[in-house]
Write an enzyme that holds these catalytic residues in place. Structure first.
Site, PDB file in Angstrom:
ATOM      1  N   ARG A   1       3.023 -19.646   3.224  1.00  0.00           N
ATOM      2  CA  ARG A   1       2.626 -19.670   4.653  1.00  0.00           C
ATOM      3  C   ARG A   1       2.367 -21.074   4.953  1.00  0.00           C
ATOM      4  O   ARG A   1       2.681 -21.667   6.133  1.00  0.00           O
ATOM      5  CB  ARG A   1       0.937 -19.071   4.817  1.00  0.00           C
TER       6      ARG A   1
ATOM      7  N   ASP B   1      -5.090 -15.068   6.888  1.00  0.00           N
ATOM      8  CA  ASP B   1      -3.545 -15.372   6.679  1.00  0.00           C
ATOM      9  C   ASP B   1      -3.154 -16.077   8.222  1.00  0.00           C
ATOM     10  O   ASP B   1      -1.919 -16.639   8.257  1.00  0.00           O
ATOM     11  CB  ASP B   1      -2.896 -14.241   6.625  1.00  0.00           C
TER      12      ASP B   1
ATOM     13  N   GLN C   1      -9.610  -7.192  -1.716  1.00  0.00           N
ATOM     14  CA  GLN C   1      -8.702  -6.460  -2.616  1.00  0.00           C
ATOM     15  C   GLN C   1      -9.265  -5.925  -3.683  1.00  0.00           C
ATOM     16  O   GLN C   1      -8.624  -4.933  -4.230  1.00  0.00           O
ATOM     17  CB  GLN C   1      -7.590  -7.331  -2.989  1.00  0.00           C
TER      18      GLN C   1
ATOM     19  N   ARG D   1      -6.929 -17.338  -9.849  1.00  0.00           N
ATOM     20  CA  ARG D   1      -7.594 -16.876  -8.698  1.00  0.00           C
ATOM     21  C   ARG D   1      -8.749 -15.865  -9.133  1.00  0.00           C
ATOM     22  O   ARG D   1      -8.674 -15.182 -10.064  1.00  0.00           O
ATOM     23  CB  ARG D   1      -6.614 -16.139  -7.871  1.00  0.00           C
TER      24      ARG D   1
ATOM     25  N   ARG E   1       0.945  -1.111  -0.129  1.00  0.00           N
ATOM     26  CA  ARG E   1       0.014  -0.075   0.161  1.00  0.00           C
ATOM     27  C   ARG E   1       0.836   1.184   0.020  1.00  0.00           C
ATOM     28  O   ARG E   1       0.772   2.139  -0.730  1.00  0.00           O
ATOM     29  CB  ARG E   1      -0.821  -0.056   1.234  1.00  0.00           C
TER      30      ARG E   1
ATOM     31  N   ARG F   1      -5.278 -23.671   0.736  1.00  0.00           N
ATOM     32  CA  ARG F   1      -4.675 -23.688   1.949  1.00  0.00           C
ATOM     33  C   ARG F   1      -5.284 -24.758   3.037  1.00  0.00           C
ATOM     34  O   ARG F   1      -4.848 -25.060   3.936  1.00  0.00           O
ATOM     35  CB  ARG F   1      -4.398 -22.376   2.626  1.00  0.00           C
TER      36      ARG F   1
END
Length: 425
Positions: A375, A302, A161, A118, A27, A333
């Site tokens: 992650r 996350d 987003q 995505r 950002r 995930r």
């Protein structure tokens, strides 16, 4: 060649300075580029942030990196037929910058891994309704058109987003705009981060209608500024978990009153029995007797991998819910953590949008896959420290996407590992 890492279990403990926030680095870099004449200190130099800087340069933004300091100059006119804009594997880069690229010229965005698969349907609908070309293929997204002010309806349950991307582009248009969030926003904290970054560069936008819409005045100009990126709570979650299941940890570089949604890790870890407290500017955690809990991760996706590891090391049952969106990250995930924790010996049940983990037993170690997901790799490394036997994680270098120094940090916290045959350490 992709390298694996074999970890010999040792409790992780120590003091670590947490890297700059990836979310805020994206950002701040965008705002600084749009303002020109700005400086961003402590920029997190991961592969994702490098991708954002690369794409901004491709759009004519003058940027110079000296160490971890980004300095921006005046924006130049990009070539009419610009080279493809390579976003790497960064969903933030792609979704944040697509609206900024709608200047009437044809732009092609490319990427790696699962990026092009995505979800992008929100932008596709919004822009095609306005006569803007939005072409998708397996290899690229191509846009051509000019963004005009108006009312933009955006779903809030796919990704924050899309809202953030519009917030970067709408203030400079020649009229006022309004973003209407048509479903309850998940990861709302990330929108707050965007509003905070914009405010630091003189841009105004505000919630309206009970938090269901954002009013964005037009004809605004980004004001040059000098800013510093705060520490990353998403990354801190791994070391907090490591300390709780290991020998304790002290984390520095974090902002106690941060707007980062993932600062919730402090409260969530406490809910699971972790002894976490602030001592001045340090976030400290002691080795803890953990217990199961029910946690909704819809606002903090996350944190899911780190929470999964805490759950595997806790007594009783933990249920992580609101996790459906995790299936469209760098990997599925939810499925990845279910499969790999089970491979380490955890008792796991995967639901459509949930993961139930019954802890209390010993993790045995074994061979696991990172699924090319940074992650997942970091969470498995923390889990490996609490196993009885060795753990081998394939493609362990994928951590570079967000945390290029992770393995150095792991060793500094007392971790023991060897890189596969190419380069044992």
């Amino acid at each position: 060649m992709k390298k694996g890492i074999t970890i010999t279990p040792k409790p992780l403990a120590g003091t670590i300075k947490i890297m700059p926030s990836k979310s805020m680095s994206h950002r701040m870099a965008i705002c600084a580029a749009l303002a020109g004449g700005s400086q961003v200190r402590s920029l997190g130099l991961s592969e994702d942030i490098t991708a954002t800087c690369r794409v901004l340069r491709g759009l004519g933004c003058e940027m110079e990196l000296t160490g971890d300091t980004l300095t921006t100059g005046p924006k130049k006119e990009p070539p009419r037929e610009a080279e493809p804009l390579d976003c790497g594997e960064s969903g933030s880069t792609l979704r944040f910058i697509i609206p900024l690229a709608l200047d009437g010229k044809r732009r092609r965005f490319t990427g790696q891994g699962r990026l092009m698969s995505r979800p992008q349907a929100e932008y596709e609908r919004i822009f095609t309704e306005r006569g803007i070309d939005f072409i998708r293929s397996d290899d690229y997204i191509e846009v051509c058109g000019r963004l005009r002010p108006g009312v933009f309806e955006v779903r809030g349950d796919v990704s924050s987003q899309f809202t953030s991307g519009l917030l970067f582009a709408l203030p400079a248009l020649d009229g006022d705009s309004r973003i209407v969030v048509t479903t309850p926003p998940e990861s709302r904290g990330y929108i707050e981060l965007t509003l905070s970054a914009l405010a630091g560069f003189g841009i105004k936008a505000a919630w309206d209608d009970g938090g269901r819409a954002l009013n964005v005045p037009g004809r605004q100009r980004f004001a040059p500024a000098a800013v510093t990126v705060e520490g990353d709570f998403s990354h801190a979650a791994f070391w907090l978990a490591a300390g709780a299941v290991g020998g304790g940890a002290e984390l520095t570089g974090l902002k106690k009153d941060s707007l980062q949604g993932d600062a919730m890790i402090v409260e969530l870890a406490r809910r699971m029995g972790a002894a976490v407290e602030w001592r001045g500017e340090k976030l400290c955690v002691a080795r803890s007797k953990l217990r199961g809990a029910e946690i909704d991760v819809s606002q903090t996706p996350d944190l899911f991998p780190a929470l999964s590891v805490l759950a595997a090391c806790a007594e009783g049952e933990t249920r992580l819910t609101g996790a459906a969106r995790l299936r469209i990250k760098e990997s599925d995930r939810l499925a990845a953590m279910a499969a790999e924790l089970a491979a380490l010996g955890a008792e796991v049940r995967e639901g459509e949008d949930s993961l139930t983990i019954t802890g209390g037993g010993k993790l045995r170690g074994g061979a696991v896959s990172a699924h090319n997901d940074h992650r997942v790799a970091m969470s498995l490394a923390v889990a490996a420290s609490a196993c009885v036997g060795e753990t081998t994680i394939d493609d362990a270098e994928c951590v570079k996407k967000s945390a290029p120094d992770f393995w150095k940090e792991y060793r500094a916290m007392g971790g023991s590992f060897m890189i596969d045959k190419e380069g044992r350490q």
